[in-house]
Design an enzyme around this catalytic site. Structure first.
Site, PDB file in Angstrom:
ATOM      1  N   ASP A 513       0.845  -1.044  -0.038  1.00 41.69           N
ATOM      2  CA  ASP A 513       0.254  -0.352   0.320  1.00 41.69           C
ATOM      3  C   ASP A 513       1.286   1.405   0.371  1.00 41.69           C
ATOM      4  O   ASP A 513       2.060   0.882   0.371  1.00 41.69           O
ATOM      5  CB  ASP A 513      -0.928  -0.280   1.189  1.00 41.69           C
ATOM      6  CG  ASP A 513      -1.810   0.461   1.075  1.00 41.69           C
ATOM      7  OD1 ASP A 513      -2.058   1.290  -0.007  1.00 41.69           O
ATOM      8  OD2 ASP A 513      -2.881   1.175   1.898  1.00 41.69           O
ATOM      9  N   GLU A 516       2.320   5.454  -4.180  1.00 38.21           N
ATOM     10  CA  GLU A 516       2.675   6.316  -4.965  1.00 38.21           C
ATOM     11  C   GLU A 516       3.571   7.219  -5.023  1.00 38.21           C
ATOM     12  O   GLU A 516       4.263   7.500  -6.647  1.00 38.21           O
ATOM     13  CB  GLU A 516       1.476   6.933  -4.477  1.00 38.21           C
ATOM     14  CG  GLU A 516       0.109   6.779  -5.012  1.00 38.21           C
ATOM     15  CD  GLU A 516      -0.307   5.605  -3.581  1.00 38.21           C
ATOM     16  OE1 GLU A 516      -1.214   4.462  -3.822  1.00 38.21           O
ATOM     17  OE2 GLU A 516       0.734   5.450  -2.184  1.00 38.21           O
ATOM     18  N   ASP A 589      -8.879   3.412  -2.541  1.00 35.43           N
ATOM     19  CA  ASP A 589     -10.224   3.957  -1.413  1.00 35.43           C
ATOM     20  C   ASP A 589     -11.319   4.869  -0.520  1.00 35.43           C
ATOM     21  O   ASP A 589     -11.562   5.859  -1.353  1.00 35.43           O
ATOM     22  CB  ASP A 589      -8.904   5.194  -0.302  1.00 35.43           C
ATOM     23  CG  ASP A 589      -8.065   4.594   0.359  1.00 35.43           C
ATOM     24  OD1 ASP A 589      -7.740   3.446   0.203  1.00 35.43           O
ATOM     25  OD2 ASP A 589      -7.109   5.585   1.145  1.00 35.43           O
TER      26      ASP A 589
END
Length: 917
Positions: A513, A516, A589
């Site tokens: 997770d 990015e 999300d």
């Protein structure tokens, strides 16, 4: 009193607006992004470059791009750019444009490494010669033409410079670049004394030491009515125009990987991943594609018809055409043109460049149960036992960041999870697995061995001054490994060994997770663009690929852990072109509302179209508390996502399937069981994706490419070529309009009722299910016995569901292997083709396989077959078996019946024939 109420409501309104404006203001719009603003200001015909010194060199068509007119002395001198056109097998053209290294630019521009697979380079066609032709109506202007493939040519127009591919017959264009003269390449140069190259946004300063270096150009798709692709955006599947007549003020589609919580649906704003690959499709039934291998921030406009009315230079054409405008902050032009002509051909061509999707382990295609966070080992055990208590199958239980010791990854909280290996072994005893989270931010704590090791080795990304970059994430002060460096990726991979990841077992897999990368105190919640990677590469040049390299290193770690024998499972939030080789992704999300349920379908379709077939959305929505009806509808739809996982934020109420009353538990159980029944079909489709790139979940037009009604339908989707699923996206729905394409019938999965193809059906819907149909002419394999997990279904018998077409024929396939190893690459698999014709069902092998199975076919269900015959003959063995009316499916409230061949007893691995007498 009334005034007080009004004031109170106004304050609530302001608070709600603050939330939304905060999100918007946190991130840059195009007019706050100088390279995007500059590029959008350009007018058609602004490019004055011409192709000079055109020749064949090293099997490529090469040229120099130079200005046509002498340059103004007051402006910076434009240096020649190098251009090369390369041709590859299967109709792929590669165009590269870069600064000339012999002219000593201030630095080498970054070219994205490790995305184009090595096998692709072996498919290069070495050009021997180019023909020259004059362009009609161009005062004798010249073009150089080279062979691309049978039926196609690549063309370089010299003046003005333009590159396109065309069909030989009739010279029909397919894809072109710079047809509107919008090409611009900001060359690296030395900074002048009076220049300020810094950019500022919300208190952050980007030093931009190399100044403006953006690239932009127009790309046109011919014979096209719609374009698709370029994830990741929460928007419609067919990309809407962002500029031109009839378009209100709009942002371009942004490709810049960002941690965007509670993202808005129906927005061109870029979120967690970026794949700069666009697919066009038109009424002709033909598709084409364009891919720009560039990991810097990108902005892409889809231009409405008539956008170029003022001074467009493209000659009139009868072909329908969609024009697009591509802008990037940095990098080089490294582009790929795909001629198709079919939609599946375009996808196959793209994955021949970036790699085929990985073959997942069987368990990972089942249902995953996740939450931020399951509190402790007792909570884990309780959730696991409740699935059994309520007869709900599942395969994987997930642990989020709270399972660690103070957000130090590869550790366990000793109070909450004192016996991690025993916990995993208990799950494994039921055939279940566990996934733990490992993010890229490493806690800056001198007592943390991972940080100490990375710091001493100099393995962190550096800030603009050359110091270890220090950003803020879940653990607090954190640094980030430089995953561009192969040495550091190897170091990271070693951390997943059983010795290094203490408490891990062979049934534990990984979730990446925040990759990015997410940096809470960074510009736009990410790493500064002037941060430095291996070789002085700026973060701005590779930003969109950081998560890709992290995903790659993690998958390599699990591969090493299993001595190269165990297929990794790694879920990643960030992705880039090529991520399909390393695992699954999800849409991030999302929120517990009907709009997010609705937009999940085009998002998953877009991911599949661009190579990422193993994808899904958080069932129920990550943020918020779904009403029971929404949660049920989400399970009913999510059961058909390639990646099927329930997940929720820690501030939400618990929402395991048994917490909403018996009726809702039964509905969610039924939805999950449908997925498990169809696992043999899903696994067969994952194998198809693994060998061809064709996605598991597909838009209707991929199977019906000439059906115009299907072109913008993104409420329904195909699972493989056999099933069509239509979601229910509104509360208390009583009816659904379902378009069933094609000329043949479709059979309701639950009732077996036949519906005509080629029309919209208004159907009654109940809470029990969403509309789902099997296409006439197909055979779908199932396993109908309910078990705790996919692992426990291994030896169960199969059911074949045959949906007969108007010729009383059908065909389908089944793929089986051990579900976990790479032995299938050496022939250890079963791949069967089933054909029903003239009252005979035959099973024959596909390819040469060496895998044994004692599994048998337990039932053969015939949809669209008129009852009458009572027996069937099974060969070999000359054995008779009964034909009778039997249940179409087990479970559910209302059991429909269908013609059934009972207990034919044939082995799934063998050749056989069943004749209806």
């Amino acid at each position: 009193m009334k005034m007080k109420q009004v004031a109170f409501l106004f304050l609530i309104f302001l608070a709600s607006q603050t939330v939304h404006s905060w999100k918007k203001d946190e991130f840059r719009a195009c007019d706050q992004t100088p390279f995007c603003k500059r590029a959008r200001f350009r007018k058609p015909g602004a490019c004055t470059l011409i192709a000079h010194d055109v020749s064949i060199s090293d099997g490529d068509l090469t040229a120099k791009l130079i200005p046509k007119a002498p340059h103004d002395q007051d402006q910076d001198q434009i240096k020649p750019l190098t251009l090369s056109v390369s041709v590859y097998q299967n109709g792929i053209m590669r165009l590269k444009i870069d600064e000339d290294p012999s002219l000593d630019p201030p630095k080498k521009r970054f070219q994205v490494a490790d995305v184009v697979i090595s096998e692709f380079e072996t498919k290069k066609l070495w050009l021997q010669s180019a023909s020259t032709e004059k362009i009609n109506g161009d005062d004798g202007g010249l073009s150089s033409v080279v062979y691309l493939s049978d039926g196609y040519e690549a063309v370089l127009r010299h003046d003005p410079f333009e590159v396109y591919v065309r069909e030989k017959a009739g010279n029909r264009r397919v894809v072109s670049l710079n047809s509107h003269g919008l090409f611009d390449f900001e060359q690296l140069r030395v900074k002048k004394e009076d220049e300020d190259w810094e950019e500022r946004f919300r208190g952050h300063t980007d030093t931009r030491p190399y100044g403006p270096q953006s690239i932009s150009f127009d790309v046109s798709f011919y014979g096209s009515d719609f374009v698709y692709g370029i994830p990741e955006h929460a928007t419609s599947f067919a990309l809407k125009p962002t500029r031109g007549p009839g378009v209100e003020e709009s942002e371009p589609y942004r490709l810049f990987n960002l941690d965007v919580f509670e993202y808005l649906h129906e927005s061109p704003f870029g979120i967690y991943g970026s794949i700069p690959f666009m697919v066009s499709h038109g009424k002709s039934g033909q598709s084409s594609g364009f891919f720009w291998l560039n990991a810097a921030e990108m902005q892409i406009d889809v231009l409405a018809k008539g956008w170029d009315a003022e001074g467009g230079i493209l000659m009139p054409t009868e072909q329908s055409r969609i024009d697009t405008f591509w802008m990037s902050e940095a990098g080089i032009v490294d582009t790929f043109f795909f001629v198709g002509p079919g939609p599946k051909d375009v996808v196959k061509q793209y994955v021949s460049v970036t790699g085929l999707p990985a073959m997942p382990q069987l368990f990972s295609t089942g249902y995953h149960q996740c939450r931020w966070n399951y509190r402790d080992e007792e909570d884990v055990e309780n959730v696991d036992s409740k699935f059994d208590e309520h007869d709900i199958p599942y395969d994987v239980l997930w642990l989020d960041i709270e399972h660690t010791d103070g957000k130090r990854y590869f550790t366990w909280d000793k109070m909450l999870f004192p016996h991690p290996e025993e916990m995993q072994r208990k799950l494994a005893a039921k055939g279940r697995h566990m996934v733990t989270i490992v993010d890229p931010h490493i806690k800056r704590d001198e007592s943390f061995h991972l940080h100490k090791d990375a710091s001493q080795r100099g393995y962190y990304v550096k800030d603009a001054t050359g110091k270890d970059y220090d950003g803020w994430c879940w653990p607090g002060s954190s640094s980030y490994p430089d995953m561009l460096n192969p040495e550091i990726r190897s170091w990271w991979a070693e951390k997943f060994s059983y010795d290094n990841y203490v408490g891990s077992t062979p049934s534990l897999y990984i979730w990446n997770d925040m990759n990015e990368p997410s940096v809470f105190n960074g510009p736009e919640v990410t790493m500064p663009r002037d941060a430095l990677h291996l070789g002085g590469v700026e973060h701005r040049e590779l930003h969109n690929a950081y998560g890709y390299y992290f995903h790659m290193a993690t998958a390599e770690g699990l591969l090493k852990r299993g001595d190269g024998k165990d297929r990794p499972f790694v879920l990643s939030r960030a992705f880039f072109a090529g991520s399909q080789r390393y695992g699954a992704v999800w849409t991030g999300d999302n929120s517990a509302d009907w709009d997010h349920l609705r937009v999940s379908v085009p998002m998953v379709l877009t991911l599949g179209l661009t190579g990422m077939t193993f994808s899904g959305a958080d069932v129920g929505g990550f943020f918020g508390n779904p009403e029971p009806e929404l949660l049920v509808r989400w399970y009913q739809l999510g059961a058909y996502y390639p990646f099927f996982r329930g997940h929720a934020h820690h501030d939400t109420k618990r929402r395991e399937p048994w917490l909403f009353g018996e009726r809702n538990t039964a509905l969610m159980r039924d939805a999950i069981r449908i997925r498990y029944t169809l696992l043999p079909y899903f696994y067969t489709l994952f194998r198809e994706a693994n060998v061809s790139g064709v996605p598991v979940v597909r838009p209707l037009w991929m199977e019906f490419p000439s059906d115009e009604v299907a072109f913008i339908n993104d409420e329904a989707f195909m699972v493989g070529n056999s099933l069509l699923v239509q979601g229910i996206y509104t509360a208390r729905a009583k009816h659904a309009s379902v378009y069933l394409p094609g000329k043949e019938s479709w059979y309701d999965l639950r009732t077996g009722t036949a519906y005509k193809g080629g029309k919209v059906h208004k159907l009654e819907v109940s809470e029990e299910s969403i509309p789902a149909f099997q296409r006439a002419g197909t055979i779908v394999p199932r396993k109908d016995r309910f078990r705790r997990s996919s692992t426990q279904m291994l030896h169960d018998p199969y059911t074949l569901v045959i949906a007969l077409n108007s010729s009383q024929a059908a065909e389908g396939e089944l793929y089986v292997d051990d579900g976990k190893s790479y032995d299938f690459k050496h022939g250890a698999y079963i791949h069967r083709r089933f054909v029903f014709s003239n009252g005979h069902l035959t099973s024959s092998p596909v390819g040469n396989s060496r895998f044994s199975s004692d599994c048998i076919i337990e039932r053969v269900i015939l949809l669209g077959y008129t009852p009458g015959a009572k027996t069937a003959l099974v060969e070999p063995g000359n054995q008779k078996t009964e034909i009778e009316l039997g249940p179409l499916r087990f479970g559910g409230q209302h059991a429909a019946v269908a013609v059934t061949i009972r207990k034919p007893g044939v082995r799934v691995a063998e050749d056989w024939k069943i004749k209806i007498l």
